[in-house]
Design a protein around this motif. Sequence first.
Motif, PDB file in Angstrom:
ATOM      1  N   ALA A  15     -25.789   2.636  59.562  1.00 56.26           N
ATOM      2  CA  ALA A  15     -26.016   1.375  59.519  1.00 56.26           C
ATOM      3  C   ALA A  15     -27.351   1.697  57.829  1.00 56.26           C
ATOM      4  O   ALA A  15     -26.986   0.358  57.383  1.00 56.26           O
ATOM      5  CB  ALA A  15     -26.278   0.517  60.296  1.00 56.26           C
ATOM      6  N   ALA A  16     -28.287   2.304  58.721  1.00 56.61           N
ATOM      7  CA  ALA A  16     -29.524   2.477  58.068  1.00 56.61           C
ATOM      8  C   ALA A  16     -28.797   3.222  57.351  1.00 56.61           C
ATOM      9  O   ALA A  16     -29.168   3.536  55.471  1.00 56.61           O
ATOM     10  CB  ALA A  16     -30.134   3.572  58.714  1.00 56.61           C
ATOM     11  N   GLN A  17     -28.050   5.145  57.054  1.00 57.03           N
ATOM     12  CA  GLN A  17     -27.369   5.390  56.406  1.00 57.03           C
ATOM     13  C   GLN A  17     -26.880   4.027  54.921  1.00 57.03           C
ATOM     14  O   GLN A  17     -26.865   4.691  53.992  1.00 57.03           O
ATOM     15  CB  GLN A  17     -27.286   6.135  56.130  1.00 57.03           C
ATOM     16  N   ALA A  18     -26.086   3.549  55.520  1.00 57.29           N
ATOM     17  CA  ALA A  18     -24.828   2.543  54.346  1.00 57.29           C
ATOM     18  C   ALA A  18     -25.885   1.394  53.477  1.00 57.29           C
ATOM     19  O   ALA A  18     -25.801   1.731  52.400  1.00 57.29           O
ATOM     20  CB  ALA A  18     -23.863   1.445  55.601  1.00 57.29           C
ATOM     21  N   ALA A  19     -26.527   1.550  54.309  1.00 59.75           N
ATOM     22  CA  ALA A  19     -27.522   0.399  53.279  1.00 59.75           C
ATOM     23  C   ALA A  19     -27.969   0.900  52.369  1.00 59.75           C
ATOM     24  O   ALA A  19     -28.253   0.357  51.624  1.00 59.75           O
ATOM     25  CB  ALA A  19     -28.513  -0.138  54.635  1.00 59.75           C
ATOM     26  N   MET A  20     -28.508   2.257  52.940  1.00 63.08           N
ATOM     27  CA  MET A  20     -29.806   2.759  51.356  1.00 63.08           C
ATOM     28  C   MET A  20     -28.368   3.407  50.597  1.00 63.08           C
ATOM     29  O   MET A  20     -29.521   3.610  49.276  1.00 63.08           O
ATOM     30  CB  MET A  20     -30.505   4.325  52.190  1.00 63.08           C
ATOM     31  N   GLU A  21     -28.221   4.060  51.367  1.00 63.12           N
ATOM     32  CA  GLU A  21     -26.245   4.277  49.640  1.00 63.12           C
ATOM     33  C   GLU A  21     -26.150   3.195  48.803  1.00 63.12           C
ATOM     34  O   GLU A  21     -25.955   2.794  47.570  1.00 63.12           O
ATOM     35  CB  GLU A  21     -25.066   5.138  50.486  1.00 63.12           C
ATOM     36  N   ALA A  22     -26.227   1.895  49.518  1.00 63.85           N
ATOM     37  CA  ALA A  22     -25.774   0.893  48.929  1.00 63.85           C
ATOM     38  C   ALA A  22     -26.214  -0.192  48.266  1.00 63.85           C
ATOM     39  O   ALA A  22     -25.939  -0.184  47.090  1.00 63.85           O
ATOM     40  CB  ALA A  22     -25.189  -0.425  49.480  1.00 63.85           C
ATOM     41  N   HIS A  23     -27.572   0.548  48.199  1.00 62.71           N
ATOM     42  CA  HIS A  23     -29.259   0.126  47.652  1.00 62.71           C
ATOM     43  C   HIS A  23     -28.823   0.736  46.317  1.00 62.71           C
ATOM     44  O   HIS A  23     -29.237   0.485  45.211  1.00 62.71           O
ATOM     45  CB  HIS A  23     -30.150   0.848  48.146  1.00 62.71           C
ATOM     46  N   ALA A  76     -27.155   9.860  47.704  1.00 59.30           N
ATOM     47  CA  ALA A  76     -26.821  10.947  48.874  1.00 59.30           C
ATOM     48  C   ALA A  76     -28.192  11.235  50.084  1.00 59.30           C
ATOM     49  O   ALA A  76     -28.338  11.663  51.365  1.00 59.30           O
ATOM     50  CB  ALA A  76     -25.957  12.286  48.152  1.00 59.30           C
ATOM     51  N   ASN A  77     -29.463  11.268  49.162  1.00 55.71           N
ATOM     52  CA  ASN A  77     -30.081  12.096  49.582  1.00 55.71           C
ATOM     53  C   ASN A  77     -31.345  11.363  50.374  1.00 55.71           C
ATOM     54  O   ASN A  77     -31.644  11.377  51.824  1.00 55.71           O
ATOM     55  CB  ASN A  77     -31.031  12.638  48.758  1.00 55.71           C
ATOM     56  N   ASP A  78     -31.369   9.846  50.015  1.00 55.62           N
ATOM     57  CA  ASP A  78     -32.129   8.681  50.371  1.00 55.62           C
ATOM     58  C   ASP A  78     -31.472   8.601  51.600  1.00 55.62           C
ATOM     59  O   ASP A  78     -32.061   8.715  53.023  1.00 55.62           O
ATOM     60  CB  ASP A  78     -32.738   7.193  49.992  1.00 55.62           C
ATOM     61  N   GLY A  79     -29.928   8.488  51.876  1.00 53.55           N
ATOM     62  CA  GLY A  79     -28.999   8.328  53.064  1.00 53.55           C
ATOM     63  C   GLY A  79     -28.965   8.583  54.175  1.00 53.55           C
ATOM     64  O   GLY A  79     -29.556   8.215  55.258  1.00 53.55           O
ATOM     65  N   LEU A  80     -29.262   9.766  53.626  1.00 55.58           N
ATOM     66  CA  LEU A  80     -29.692  10.601  54.757  1.00 55.58           C
ATOM     67  C   LEU A  80     -31.103  10.543  55.761  1.00 55.58           C
ATOM     68  O   LEU A  80     -31.485  10.759  56.589  1.00 55.58           O
ATOM     69  CB  LEU A  80     -29.506  12.598  54.272  1.00 55.58           C
ATOM     70  N   ALA A  81     -31.849  10.384  54.526  1.00 55.95           N
ATOM     71  CA  ALA A  81     -33.138  10.636  55.319  1.00 55.95           C
ATOM     72  C   ALA A  81     -33.363   8.602  55.538  1.00 55.95           C
ATOM     73  O   ALA A  81     -33.960   9.515  56.905  1.00 55.95           O
ATOM     74  CB  ALA A  81     -34.342  10.190  53.993  1.00 55.95           C
TER      75      ALA A  81
END
Length: 228
Positions: A199-207, A89-94
Amino acid sequence: MAKQSNDANKSNQIYFTVRDEIIDGKYPGGTFLIENELCKQFAVSRTPVREALIRLAQDRFVNLIPNRGAMVPYVTIDDIVELYQLRTANDGLAAFLIAQNHTDSLLNRMEESVSREERMLKEGLLSPREISHEDFVFHDLLSQNCANKRLVDILNQINNQMHRVTRAAADHYALETLEKSVSFHRQTVEAIRGGDPAAAQAAMEAHWKEMLSGYIKRSVTGTLPLGI
């Protein structure tokens, strides 16, 4: 005032030394840290030792047990699930925030970090632990530059607790997971470069979801060192 400052410096030294020794496995789960032994080791009184142990307890590196002392807790799969849910959640927001507002310098540093990871995997000359270290470099660039001080504090706390897990699990079983991790890092950088916060948030959350899935699979197959 000088004595208080000196005690604070000693307490910081003890905290970081013991924390790093827990992360490195010198003090595995179930180990009791004895105040008297720590006092002798650092040549200090009880006050800075107790202050360091309280801080370690706040960061979940030890549990303070009345009349027994400070015990290093075992890492469980539930601990890992909680940490990685928070990181998702938090890295996605970052990542979302950085894609909205970043400097060319930051983007270049993130690109350089991903390129180093890709090179490490391609050459196959470095250990999973060394690749994992570069993984933290990438995520530090992400978390420390999101322009939200409270989010930085949250991510620092989560990151601090994650080191123990990732250090122990950085073995040959982790290579497949690390390859997927680098792929998601690349996707995140490209989304930031393209100015696409979603897209950046989605990629990080998927990660992070993929990383958690890898840990759960390893716990089922018995290849995850949980007794640390």
